[in-house]
Design a protein around this motif. Structure first.
Motif, PDB file in Angstrom:
ATOM      1  N   LYS A   5       0.832  -1.203   0.000  1.00  0.00           N
ATOM      2  CA  LYS A   5       0.000   0.000   0.000  1.00  0.00           C
ATOM      3  C   LYS A   5       0.868   1.256   0.000  1.00  0.00           C
ATOM      4  CE  LYS A   5      -3.817   2.358   0.288  1.00  0.00           C
ATOM      5  NZ  LYS A   5      -4.735   2.452  -0.867  1.00  0.00           N
ATOM      6  N   GLU A   8       2.085   1.889  -3.482  1.00  0.00           N
ATOM      7  CA  GLU A   8       1.001   2.445  -4.300  1.00  0.00           C
ATOM      8  C   GLU A   8       0.780   3.925  -4.000  1.00  0.00           C
ATOM      9  OE1 GLU A   8      -2.419   0.081  -3.571  1.00  0.00           O
ATOM     10  OE2 GLU A   8      -1.511  -1.794  -4.297  1.00  0.00           O
ATOM     11  N   ASN A   9       0.824   4.297  -2.720  1.00  0.00           N
ATOM     12  CA  ASN A   9       0.613   5.694  -2.330  1.00  0.00           C
ATOM     13  C   ASN A   9       1.695   6.602  -2.899  1.00  0.00           C
ATOM     14  OD1 ASN A   9      -1.611   4.880  -0.908  1.00  0.00           O
ATOM     15  ND2 ASN A   9      -0.694   5.111   1.119  1.00  0.00           N
ATOM     16  N   ILE A  11       3.597   6.090  -5.508  1.00  0.00           N
ATOM     17  CA  ILE A  11       3.478   6.161  -6.968  1.00  0.00           C
ATOM     18  C   ILE A  11       2.425   7.196  -7.368  1.00  0.00           C
ATOM     19  CG2 ILE A  11       2.673   4.856  -8.984  1.00  0.00           C
ATOM     20  CD1 ILE A  11       4.108   2.404  -7.812  1.00  0.00           C
ATOM     21  N   LYS A  12       1.351   7.275  -6.586  1.00  0.00           N
ATOM     22  CA  LYS A  12       0.301   8.257  -6.864  1.00  0.00           C
ATOM     23  C   LYS A  12       0.740   9.680  -6.520  1.00  0.00           C
ATOM     24  CE  LYS A  12      -3.453   4.960  -6.031  1.00  0.00           C
ATOM     25  NZ  LYS A  12      -4.574   4.602  -5.105  1.00  0.00           N
ATOM     26  N   LYS A  13       1.563   9.832  -5.492  1.00  0.00           N
ATOM     27  CA  LYS A  13       1.932  11.157  -4.987  1.00  0.00           C
ATOM     28  C   LYS A  13       2.960  11.868  -5.857  1.00  0.00           C
ATOM     29  CE  LYS A  13       1.060  10.240  -0.074  1.00  0.00           C
ATOM     30  NZ  LYS A  13       1.698  10.102   1.267  1.00  0.00           N
ATOM     31  N   SER A  14       3.928  11.137  -6.417  1.00  0.00           N
ATOM     32  CA  SER A  14       5.040  11.783  -7.117  1.00  0.00           C
ATOM     33  C   SER A  14       5.431  11.010  -8.363  1.00  0.00           C
ATOM     34  CB  SER A  14       6.255  11.891  -6.181  1.00  0.00           C
ATOM     35  OG  SER A  14       7.425  12.221  -6.897  1.00  0.00           O
ATOM     36  N   PRO A  15       5.351  11.624  -9.546  1.00  0.00           N
ATOM     37  CA  PRO A  15       5.773  10.932 -10.768  1.00  0.00           C
ATOM     38  C   PRO A  15       7.263  10.615 -10.768  1.00  0.00           C
ATOM     39  CG  PRO A  15       5.332  13.260 -11.193  1.00  0.00           C
ATOM     40  CD  PRO A  15       4.841  12.975  -9.819  1.00  0.00           C
ATOM     41  N   ALA A  18       7.656   7.699  -8.518  1.00  0.00           N
ATOM     42  CA  ALA A  18       6.936   6.600  -9.165  1.00  0.00           C
ATOM     43  C   ALA A  18       7.815   5.925 -10.209  1.00  0.00           C
ATOM     44  CB  ALA A  18       5.650   7.120  -9.805  1.00  0.00           C
TER      45      ALA A  18
END
Length: 389
Positions: A5, A8-9, A11-15, A18
């Motif tokens: 998790k 996943e978080n 990856i969503k927060k910072s390209p 990610a």
């Protein structure tokens, strides 16, 4: 699982992060503390983790993952402590260099100066380390040097009382470190080119310098160029145990090549050339050298001792006409300087140098300068930087 998790978080927060996380695999390992890094024989990056971290808060696990990514970005896997005492100090230095960029850890951290003054950590299960307030945005190498000096000032200290790092710094690798450098630089470089604009300015500046690949093999050059035989002061150090009394610090002599580095700061030097010059000087500073940096345009504009990481606070003075001779004269007045390294584009007369000299020319150099320098000082007196445009 919490660790999945957390991936996943992030990856969503910072390209940017990610991109770095894509391709990194996870592997549980009960033998390590929290999390660690492994490089496989195929050049893959694996995050080893203790399954117990799945019982930790999600913010803590996310911070741990960022912590490991920062180790990779800063190439901390290149640091090879000589003994357990030195490793303890390097652990502190690396964590201080990293945690200041991770808000969740920085806000809960103990500054290095407080930790060293008190001589021990807190009673909590984990402890985070931050830089002193007067010494932020520095490298692990700079914090390491500062910690050693502080310990030497105190005289009495118990290095074993200093708590362990939050992660395992025994970076595992099945391939040579040179290959790891190339693999990680390539990955970080691609992420930075695509998504670097989204990063905070201090992180961006740090990564930018790390990614500037040196075009010269300074270790080879220095073996030919300097003796590295000057014996420095004798001093007590916690990093060298006393042979007779194991619990006491030992004595150490410091041997370094003492070099003068002349930096052409005249108006003809463009920004890209200056950045390359500073990249090479930074790499040179990481070797066993003591550098006196002399900035010059038509006159000497600044003289300072240059140590690793100083580029962050270095002001460039110049922008006028070019005359290297005043800087050469100043360098030659320093009795213990073994040789002189001059960074220039060559749009100037070749100076008269009585010491051993090496001219480091930018790719957009003046061909006549090169001809004259080789005629006077020999073909081994000139090396060229490759253009990265």
């Amino acid at each position: 699982m919490v660790i999945n998790k957390a991936f996943e978080n992030l990856i969503k927060k910072s390209p940017f992060y990610a991109y770095l996380l894509l391709g990194i695999s996870l592997q549980s390992d009960n033998r390590i503390k929290n999390i660690s890094i492994k490089f496989t024989k195929h050049g893959e990056i694996v995050f080893l983790y203790n399954p117990s971290i799945n019982k930790k808060p999600i913010w803590f696990v996310e911070a741990l993952i960022l912590h490991e990514l920062m180790h990779i970005i800063n190439q901390h896997f290149r640091i090879k402590p000589k003994n357990k005492r030195e490793k303890k100090i390097w652990d502190l230095a690396m964590d201080a260099a990293i945690n200041q960029y991770i808000p969740e850890l920085d806000g809960r951290s103990i500054p290095l100066n407080v930790l060293i003054e008190e001589g021990h950590g807190v009673d909590n299960e984990v402890m985070f380390v931050a830089p002193p307030a007067f010494m932020i945005n520095k490298t692990a190498e700079e914090y390491f040097e500062w910690i050693v000096k502080e310990f030497e000032k105190k005289g009495d200290f118990d290095i074993e009382a200093i708590p362990d790092s939050i992660d395992d710094h025994n970076f595992q690798s099945e391939i040579p470190v040179e290959m790891i450098v190339e693999i990680t630089k390539d990955k970080v470089g691609k992420a930075f080119n695509m998504f670097g604009k989204s990063l905070e300015s201090n992180i961006k500046q740090n990564i930018d310098l790390i990614l500037q690949k040196s075009t010269l093999n300074w270790e080879t050059i220095l073996r030919r160029f300097s003796n590295a035989t000057i014996k420095g002061d004798k001093y007590r150090t916690p990093l060298r145990p006393n042979r007779r009394y194991e619990d006491q610090p030992g004595w150490k002599y410091e041997y370094k090549s003492k070099l003068a580095v002349i930096l052409d700061t005249s108006a003809s030097i463009i920004e890209e050339e200056m950045n390359q010059f500073l990249t090479e000087i930074e790499k040179l500073s990481k070797l066993d050298t003591q550098l006196t940096l002399i900035q010059v345009d038509e006159t000497v504009t600044m003289v300072t001792e240059y140590k690793s990481g100083k580029w962050k606070d270095l002001e460039i003075y110049g922008g006028g006409e070019t005359n290297l001779q005043p800087a050469v004269d100043l360098a030659q007045s320093k009795r213990h300087v073994e040789g002189i390294i001059i960074f220039t584009d060559g749009h100037v007369d070749v100076p008269v140098v009585k010491r051993r000299v090496l001219f480091v020319l930018s790719s957009k150099h003046n061909a006549e300068f090169v001809e004259d320098a080789i005629r006077i000082y020999g073909k081994n007196s000139v090396v060229f930087l490759k253009w990265k445009g």
